[in-house]
Design an enzyme around this catalytic site. Structure first.
Site, PDB file in Angstrom:
ATOM      1  N   PRO A 181      38.733  43.223  36.251  1.00 23.10           N
ATOM      2  CA  PRO A 181      37.663  43.003  37.223  1.00 23.10           C
ATOM      3  C   PRO A 181      36.614  42.014  36.741  1.00 23.10           C
ATOM      4  CG  PRO A 181      38.215  45.311  37.148  1.00 23.10           C
ATOM      5  CD  PRO A 181      39.005  44.652  36.047  1.00 23.10           C
ATOM      6  N   CYS A 182      36.301  41.058  37.607  1.00 24.79           N
ATOM      7  CA  CYS A 182      35.424  39.964  37.207  1.00 24.79           C
ATOM      8  C   CYS A 182      33.994  40.138  37.684  1.00 24.79           C
ATOM      9  CB  CYS A 182      35.968  38.635  37.733  1.00 24.79           C
ATOM     10  SG  CYS A 182      36.052  38.526  39.530  1.00 24.79           S
ATOM     11  N   GLN A 183      33.728  41.094  38.562  1.00 24.68           N
ATOM     12  CA  GLN A 183      32.387  41.189  39.140  1.00 24.68           C
ATOM     13  C   GLN A 183      31.276  41.298  38.100  1.00 24.68           C
ATOM     14  OE1 GLN A 183      31.533  44.646  41.457  1.00 24.68           O
ATOM     15  NE2 GLN A 183      29.918  43.661  42.623  1.00 24.68           N
TER      16      GLN A 183
END
Length: 477
Positions: A181-183
């Protein structure tokens, strides 16, 4: 010059083999499609006689253990993905973590790999994944929450116990893929969390620590090669501290990351999707090799230009010939976006919509984002809006008829490389809103197919080494 990567998805939409139990068949289909969408999918492949009422009768028949005709079973089976061409004779095995809708998987399956484990928590993404990628019922496992495998949400579990649990759940494999996950690391994610007064990066209590779940799996299973993907901003997050921690952690695990010392503006670890498709989309790609296997020598992502397509599709070629009027911006929304852009242009910054001319073969769209469903502002298709007239003729009826439109979900699938207009028809079993989110969160498929092709010889060597070691130790696959 290396072989170019095909733009088309190699998977065939043909019927899946060995599906004979009508009840099991319908159970699988209805775990992917709701009844309305399933009927639409059947109609899309020429089965116009299907209706919700008929499908309901078929479901009731199956559940009552009444036999469906072979034709009915064949038509329904055609909506499930077929095993890839090399089934069951795969060249190597890989796992797909934080898989989304399978954008990274495609390239590794195309070079002969078998996906044996997939982890994805979003139920809508799982539906799209299962609609398009074959998951062997005997040799593939689906997982929702990766923490249920790594036990990272149980602080009282020791690292040794966690490693034993991982090895019990995830089979031995040659390649680990993870678009973690890049958030927490993206510009948008950091901005939002700052505004809410919440932590981000590795201090985040939710997504920010998921990189360490990947680390636990790598440490426990010791794959020969891994491919990790994230947003470009990962490098600069927290003044570079986050990225340094990541690289240091991977080094301590005993892995060498390709081009690890390249950190400047020409960093080959940053791959821009616009070399494959007309969309500016930069992602950082970390390719790691287990140090004791000596597989890395000579590998660099600087060689990826040799795998660019000989001809990149134009933006206009990816568009559908006709679209529903619902994709054209309403007068109110268009006026808001237009005046918002004018206001920020007057202040000297670049905020505003992205209008793309489909008649220009050199047009490159901005980055498709997961928020595209809200207004489509970053990529609007120019329908002949008379820009030189500007505000003076904004409300002119003829000009208003040429209001821009947003991309359709299918056009998003093409812009991300999940299908081409002449190739495989990617199945979209979810709502437009969910589809926009899924494509906006995904990767440019042919870019990672190129990475897979670059790694092919090393992966095959690693698989052969593993097989040899297994025979020596009397272990089975």
């Amino acid at each position: 010059m290396q072989e170019n990567i095909s733009f088309n998805i190699p998977t065939s939409p043909s019927a899946e083999v060995n599906v004979v139990d009508p009840n099991a068949l319908l159970t699988r289909l209805l775990s992917i499609y709701d009844v309305k969408t399933l009927v639409a999918q059947l109609n899309a492949v020429g089965e116009q006689h299907w209706s919700p009422a008929i499908l309901k009768r078929v479901v009731e028949m199956a559940r009552a253990d009444k036999r469906l005709s072979e034709a009915e079973c064949a038509r329904l089976s055609a909506l499930l993905p077929r095993p890839p061409q090399n089934h069951p004779h795969y060249a190597f095995r890989f796992i797909d973590l934080f898989a989304g809708i399978g954008g990274i998987r495609n390239g590794f399956e195309a070079i002969g790999g078998q996906c044996i484990f997939t982890s994805e928590w979003n139920k809508h993404a799982v539906r799209t994944y299962k609609a398009n990628w074959y998951c062997d019922p005997d040799q593939h496992q689906f997982n929702e929450d990766i923490r249920d495998v790594t036990l990272s949400h149980h602080p009282d579990v020791t690292d040794t116990a966690a490693a034993e649990h991982i090895r019990a759940v995830i089979p031995e494999h040659d390649v680990l893929l993870a678009g973690f996950p890049c958030q927490p690391f993206s510009l948008a994610g950091v901005s939002k969390k700052n505004a809410l007064g919440r932590a981000h990066g590795f201090a985040c209590d939710t997504q920010g620590t998921l990189f360490f779940d990947v680390v636990r799996i790598i440490g426990a299973r010791r794959p020969a090669i891994f491919v990790l993907e994230n947003v470009k901003n990962l490098k600069s997050h927290d003044k570079g501290k986050t990225f340094r921690i990541i690289m240091q952690t991977l080094d301590e695990l005993g892995y060498d990351v390709a081009d690890a010392d390249e950190m400047g503006p020409d960093d080959p670890k940053i791959i821009d999707g616009q070399h494959f498709l007309p969309q500016h989309r930069e992602r950082i790609v970390l390719v790691g090799f287990r140090r004791d296997l000596n597989l890395q020598q000579g590998f660099t992502l600087r060689d990826i230009p040799a795998f660019y397509p000989s001809r990149r599709p134009t933006f206009g070629e990816l568009l559908e010939p006709t679209v529903d009027a619902k994709f054209i911006l309403t007068p109110v929304l268009w006026k808001y976006l237009y005046r918002y852009a004018k206001k920020h242009q007057a202040r000297g910054n670049g905020f505003g919509f992205g209008l793309v001319d489909p008649t220009n073969p050199h047009s490159v769209a901005r980055t498709l984002s997961a928020r595209y469903y809200k207004d489509g502002a970053e990529i609007l298709v120019d329908r002949g809006w008379d820009k030189p007239l500007g505000e003076q003729h904004f409300d002119d009826p003829q000009n208003q008829q040429r209001r821009p439109r947003r991309l359709t979900p299918r056009e998003c699938a093409r812009l991300m490389g999940f299908e081409s207009p002449q190739g495989y028809h990617f199945r979209i079993p979810v709502s437009d809103t969910q589809a926009y989110r899924q494509f906006g969160n995904s990767v440019v498929v042919p870019a990672f197919a190129a990475v897979a092709k670059m790694l092919e010889s090393r992966i095959l060597l690693a698989a052969a080494m593993r097989e040899k070691e297994a025979k020596r130790g009397g272990r089975s696959r």
